[in-house]
Write an enzyme that holds these catalytic residues in place. Structure first.
Site, short mmCIF file in Angstrom:
data_model
loop_
_atom_site.label_atom_id
_atom_site.label_comp_id
_atom_site.label_asym_id
_atom_site.label_seq_id
_atom_site.Cartn_x
_atom_site.Cartn_y
_atom_site.Cartn_z
N TYR A 52 0.83 -1.19 0.00
CA TYR A 52 0.00 0.00 0.00
C TYR A 52 0.87 1.26 0.00
O TYR A 52 1.33 1.73 1.04
CB TYR A 52 -0.94 0.02 1.21
CG TYR A 52 -1.87 -1.17 1.30
CD1 TYR A 52 -2.15 -1.95 0.18
CD2 TYR A 52 -2.47 -1.53 2.50
CE1 TYR A 52 -3.00 -3.04 0.25
CE2 TYR A 52 -3.33 -2.61 2.59
CZ TYR A 52 -3.59 -3.37 1.46
OH TYR A 52 -4.43 -4.47 1.55
N HIS A 135 0.20 -12.20 1.64
CA HIS A 135 -0.54 -11.29 0.77
C HIS A 135 -0.53 -11.74 -0.69
O HIS A 135 0.52 -11.82 -1.33
CB HIS A 135 0.09 -9.89 0.87
CG HIS A 135 -0.80 -8.78 0.41
ND1 HIS A 135 -0.35 -7.49 0.26
CD2 HIS A 135 -2.12 -8.76 0.08
CE1 HIS A 135 -1.37 -6.72 -0.13
NE2 HIS A 135 -2.44 -7.47 -0.26
#
Length: 323
Positions: A52, A135
């Site tokens: 992010y 992830h």
């Protein structure tokens, strides 16, 4: 293991992708105001990742939490992407803007996982995280199960990680990992919404049987269920015309009851007994305020029944067209 997500006064987890510059840059001041609004609303659990904003989200959340007692909040971050100096322009890379000049390298090896978490802790200013998620290992599930998971399980034993899980868009892949690893939780994004309830078919029952906590992300399918207007996004890309039409059918049904589509979308996800909390991203304080208001919006059962029927009909039409 009990997953530490019960600290907040609401069933929302703050999603840190938007303040990392997802779709558009966000200033330090705006990010701080957004996090302050989340805290004021009773949100105490923060989800982030190196991905992010190439570490920007982690740094901003870490700066915000600095000085607050460790027992008053919980942090979830992720492994699977390492950040390295970029060779060229990174503006807009992988959908993030206003980020540091770093590139992401996929690495689900033991060494990669250990390095990833060490660097995340440094950016966050913490010595441990409550949740560490593998992830997006879509193309390397075997490595995720055989290398990434054991590394995180070892850190869990050491206390550097409170709970271990995986965060993905694919409910099928998450179910595969749940069956093979001793996961404490999963974060499934976009697969239990008014437009896609595939996670309820196999993943949710499996998690309930195995005592795996479910965090549901992407409750607005990356934007379209917050506002199905021209240019709306679905699964992080421009929404196809057929999907946009489906969302507008749902919006029109909500309008007849005076209910915002976004409120119905959020409450729909939280109504499932397998879902413990919803991970909702926000880039401004106003978005946080709106998300909190959606939780208390009265929604009659008749509307949910109508939405279920619309969704069922639309799925059946899609199946017929694709067969």
């Amino acid at each position: 293991m009990t997953v530490n997500i019960s600290l907040g006064l609401s069933p929302l987890v703050f999603g840190g992708a938007p303040i990392g510059g997802l779709y558009a840059p966000v200033s330090d001041e705006t990010a701080a105001e957004t996090l302050t609004a989340a805290w004021a609303a009773g949100i105490r659990v923060f989800d982030t990742a190196p991905h992010y904003g190439a570490g920007l989200s982690e740094r901003r959340i870490g700066a915000f939490l600095a000085g607050r007692p460790a027992g008053e909040f919980a942090v979830s971050t992720k492994v699977g992407r390492l950040l390295v100096p970029a060779a060229g322009d990174t503006e807009g890379a992988e959908g993030f803007y206003g980020t540091p000049p770093l590139s992401r390298i996929r690495d689900y090896s033991r060494d990669g996982v250990l390095r990833s978490l060490e660097e995340s802790l440094e950016r966050l200013g913490l010595d441990r995280v409550d949740i560490a998620l593998i992830h997006d290992p879509d193309d390397v599930l075997t490595e995720a199960a055989d290398a990434a998971y054991p590394a995180l399980a070892e850190l869990r034993t050491q206390g550097t990680v409170g709970a271990v899980g995986a965060g993905m868009n694919s409910a099928t892949a998450l179910a595969w990992l749940v069956e093979r690893c001793d996961l404490d939780c999963v974060l499934v994004a976009g697969r239990y919404t008014l437009l896609d309830n595939s996670a309820a078919q196999s993943l949710f029952p499996l998690c309930q049987r195995r005592g795996v906590t479910v965090l549901a992300g992407g409750v607005f399918n990356s934007g379209i269920l917050a506002g199905p207007d021209e240019g709306a996004t679905y699964d992080y890309a421009p929404a196809p015309p057929a999907t946009l039409a489906r969302a507008r059918r749902l919006r029109d049904a909500c309008a007849r009851y005076g209910v915002p589509l976004a409120a119905a979308a959020l409450q729909f996800t939280l109504r499932h007994p397998a879902v413990t909390a919803a991970v909702v991203g926000a880039r401004t304080a106003e978005e946080v305020t709106s998300d909190i208001s959606y939780l208390s919006t009265p929604i009659p059962d008749a509307l949910f029944e109508e939405l279920f029927m619309i969704a069922k009909t639309l799925r059946s039409q899609q199946t017929v067209k694709s067969s």
